[in-house]
Design an enzyme around this catalytic site. Structure first.
Site, PDB file in Angstrom:
ATOM      1  N   CYS A  21      -8.049 -17.382  -7.074  1.00  0.00           N
ATOM      2  CA  CYS A  21      -6.949 -17.682  -6.163  1.00  0.00           C
ATOM      3  C   CYS A  21      -7.182 -19.026  -5.482  1.00  0.00           C
ATOM      4  O   CYS A  21      -8.332 -19.430  -5.262  1.00  0.00           O
ATOM      5  CB  CYS A  21      -6.827 -16.572  -5.110  1.00  0.00           C
ATOM      6  N   CYS A  25      -7.600 -15.673   1.890  1.00  0.00           N
ATOM      7  CA  CYS A  25      -7.108 -14.826   2.979  1.00  0.00           C
ATOM      8  C   CYS A  25      -8.249 -13.938   3.457  1.00  0.00           C
ATOM      9  O   CYS A  25      -8.910 -13.281   2.650  1.00  0.00           O
ATOM     10  CB  CYS A  25      -5.936 -13.979   2.509  1.00  0.00           C
ATOM     11  N   TYR A  27      -8.475 -11.132   4.815  1.00  0.00           N
ATOM     12  CA  TYR A  27      -8.421  -9.687   4.585  1.00  0.00           C
ATOM     13  C   TYR A  27      -8.333  -9.302   3.108  1.00  0.00           C
ATOM     14  O   TYR A  27      -8.173  -8.139   2.764  1.00  0.00           O
ATOM     15  CB  TYR A  27      -7.249  -9.067   5.336  1.00  0.00           C
ATOM     16  N   CYS A 258       3.876   5.260  -5.604  1.00  0.00           N
ATOM     17  CA  CYS A 258       2.759   6.113  -5.998  1.00  0.00           C
ATOM     18  C   CYS A 258       2.050   6.695  -4.781  1.00  0.00           C
ATOM     19  O   CYS A 258       1.475   7.783  -4.857  1.00  0.00           O
ATOM     20  CB  CYS A 258       1.776   5.335  -6.867  1.00  0.00           C
ATOM     21  N   CYS A 279      -6.113   1.899 -11.272  1.00  0.00           N
ATOM     22  CA  CYS A 279      -5.448   1.547 -10.019  1.00  0.00           C
ATOM     23  C   CYS A 279      -5.943   0.202  -9.520  1.00  0.00           C
ATOM     24  O   CYS A 279      -7.114  -0.162  -9.705  1.00  0.00           O
ATOM     25  CB  CYS A 279      -5.727   2.628  -8.959  1.00  0.00           C
ATOM     26  N   ASP A 280      -5.035  -0.514  -8.874  1.00  0.00           N
ATOM     27  CA  ASP A 280      -5.343  -1.818  -8.299  1.00  0.00           C
ATOM     28  C   ASP A 280      -6.494  -1.756  -7.303  1.00  0.00           C
ATOM     29  O   ASP A 280      -7.298  -2.671  -7.198  1.00  0.00           O
ATOM     30  CB  ASP A 280      -4.069  -2.340  -7.604  1.00  0.00           C
ATOM     31  N   CYS A 323       0.656  20.762   6.892  1.00  0.00           N
ATOM     32  CA  CYS A 323       1.359  19.641   7.532  1.00  0.00           C
ATOM     33  C   CYS A 323       2.818  19.640   7.096  1.00  0.00           C
ATOM     34  O   CYS A 323       3.119  19.737   5.893  1.00  0.00           O
ATOM     35  CB  CYS A 323       0.697  18.314   7.159  1.00  0.00           C
ATOM     36  N   CYS A 329       3.896  12.592   1.727  1.00  0.00           N
ATOM     37  CA  CYS A 329       2.624  11.886   1.880  1.00  0.00           C
ATOM     38  C   CYS A 329       1.584  12.308   0.837  1.00  0.00           C
ATOM     39  O   CYS A 329       0.930  11.477   0.237  1.00  0.00           O
ATOM     40  CB  CYS A 329       2.097  12.153   3.295  1.00  0.00           C
ATOM     41  N   CYS A 350      -3.170   8.781   9.040  1.00  0.00           N
ATOM     42  CA  CYS A 350      -2.540  10.092   9.199  1.00  0.00           C
ATOM     43  C   CYS A 350      -1.724  10.208  10.490  1.00  0.00           C
ATOM     44  O   CYS A 350      -0.555  10.603  10.474  1.00  0.00           O
ATOM     45  CB  CYS A 350      -3.594  11.191   9.149  1.00  0.00           C
TER      46      CYS A 350
END
Length: 375
Positions: A21, A25, A27, A258, A279-280, A323, A329, A350
């Site tokens: 990149c 960034c 984060y 997802c 998954c990413d 819940c 969720c 949560c």
């Protein structure tokens, strides 16, 4: 019934330049994946790997073929790479195929030619913009530490001139989470009518939230404020991805994100060298499902590692069983379940999700009923 007749639709999320990149960034969770890159190699997907990926994917009979291009920063590969993508898709597409291309970009490298190409070829772009200049530049800096807001806005101007489709992705972090009203006003004044708000949740080596992450309570308060502003008079004029997803579930009973579903098997990540992952957020060696050079999509879909990963989503904390918001969720994204990934710990967010749904569900139901009547 053969595999080709019963395969569940899936999409591909490609990392053609891995984590490479032009920004740094603070984060960013993916930059560490440069460690995955083989020593001595530049993380650039080869022509051979690109062709293999596209041709093998398009051999599977699917209602549509969805390609997502991410990074790192996928536009560092330049315009010629994406011209090659379109050529290969046309070459290998079955008759009457529906093909979708989306790019998640920081927007700083987009020029007129690139914007016009993306518009002509119906790419959907997600442009990262964390709000007004001061908020955006808090964490989104160049490698040399310079601000990027002006460069992003320049890229957006090129997209608008070319009439390319784009949405805005805002990573909600410890800075801008405190200013939901300012953010919403800014995006609205700029005419950004397609928005995504993504919570920033990262942990340090000790398992504590990093200083740029948000708490569940902050997330809940932020979403409630955004919803109130949106519901007041923008339900028909501004699209907010998560709100759309909730409405889609209430009206059709289908999940379009997802993170809301009870199973994590909607797509595959393909790294620059052809490595396949579930998954990413979980591009990890122990979860690698193979490589496109020697692994069929049938094998990847039926891989026990992939199956176990997907089912982990429904192995939520026992407190989730009772819940009232479970159907919206399902224990949240596995990444949000604390530093011990793939655990049954309650989501860090949560409390925020509970706050948000309690605050909004009646109005969501009202909107859902209006949609049903219109349809």
């Amino acid at each position: 019934m053969g595999f080709m007749n019963r395969v569940k639709p899936f999409s591909l999320l490609m990392k053609p330049a891995s984590a490479a990149c032009n920004l740094r960034c603070e984060y960013c969770f993916y930059i560490d994946h440069l460690d995955y890159v083989k020593e001595g190699y530049k993380p650039i997907m080869s022509d051979t790997a690109l062709e293999k990926m596209i041709s093998s994917y398009m051999k599977i009979p699917l209602p549509e073929y969805n390609f997502g291009w991410q990074g790192g920063e996928p536009t560092i590969l330049g315009l010629e790479f994406y011209k090659k993508v379109i050529e290969l898709q046309k070459q290998y597409a079955p008759p009457n195929a529906i093909i979708g291309n989306a790019i998640q970009t920081n927007g700083t490298l987009i020029d007129q030619a690139m914007a016009e190409f993306f518009a002509e070829n119906n790419f959907l772009l997600g442009v990262s913009l964390d709000g007004p200049k001061d908020n955006h530049n808090r964490f989104r800096l160049t490698e040399s530490g310079n601000p990027t807001h002006e460069k992003v806005m320049r890229g957006i101007d090129f997209l608008r001139q070319a009439k390319a489709e784009f949405n805005i992705l805002c990573l909600v972090n410890s800075d801008n989470v405190q200013k939901p009203k300012e953010l919403y006003k800014y995006y609205k004044e700029k005419g950004f009518n397609f928005l995504q708000f993504i919570p920033c949740v990262e942990y340090d080596d000790k398992g504590n939230l990093t200083h740029y992450s948000i708490t569940g309570e902050q997330w809940g308060e932020f979403l409630c404020d955004i919803f109130d502003l949106w519901y007041r008079k923008d339900t028909r004029g501004i699209s907010i991805r998560h709100f759309d997803s909730v409405l889609n579930y209430l009206v059709k009973g289908q999940y379009t994100q997802c993170t809301m579903d009870r199973d994590c098997r909607q797509y595959f990540v393909v790294e620059y060298d052809g490595g396949i992952f579930p998954c990413d957020f979980f591009v990890e060696k122990e979860l690698q499902l193979g490589n496109i050079e020697d692994t069929s999509w049938e094998s990847a879909l039926e891989n026990s590692v992939y199956e176990n990963f997907g089912k982990k989503k429904s192995q939520w904390n026992s407190l989730c069983d009772n819940c009232e918001w479970l159907e919206l969720c399902h224990g949240d994204c596995q990444k949000m379940r604390g530093p011990d990934a793939l655990s049954d710990t309650l989501s860090t967010l949560c409390a925020g999700w509970k706050m948000f749904y309690k605050h909004t569900i009646d109005r969501f139901e009202t909107l859902a009923q209006l949609v049903r009547e219109q349809e």
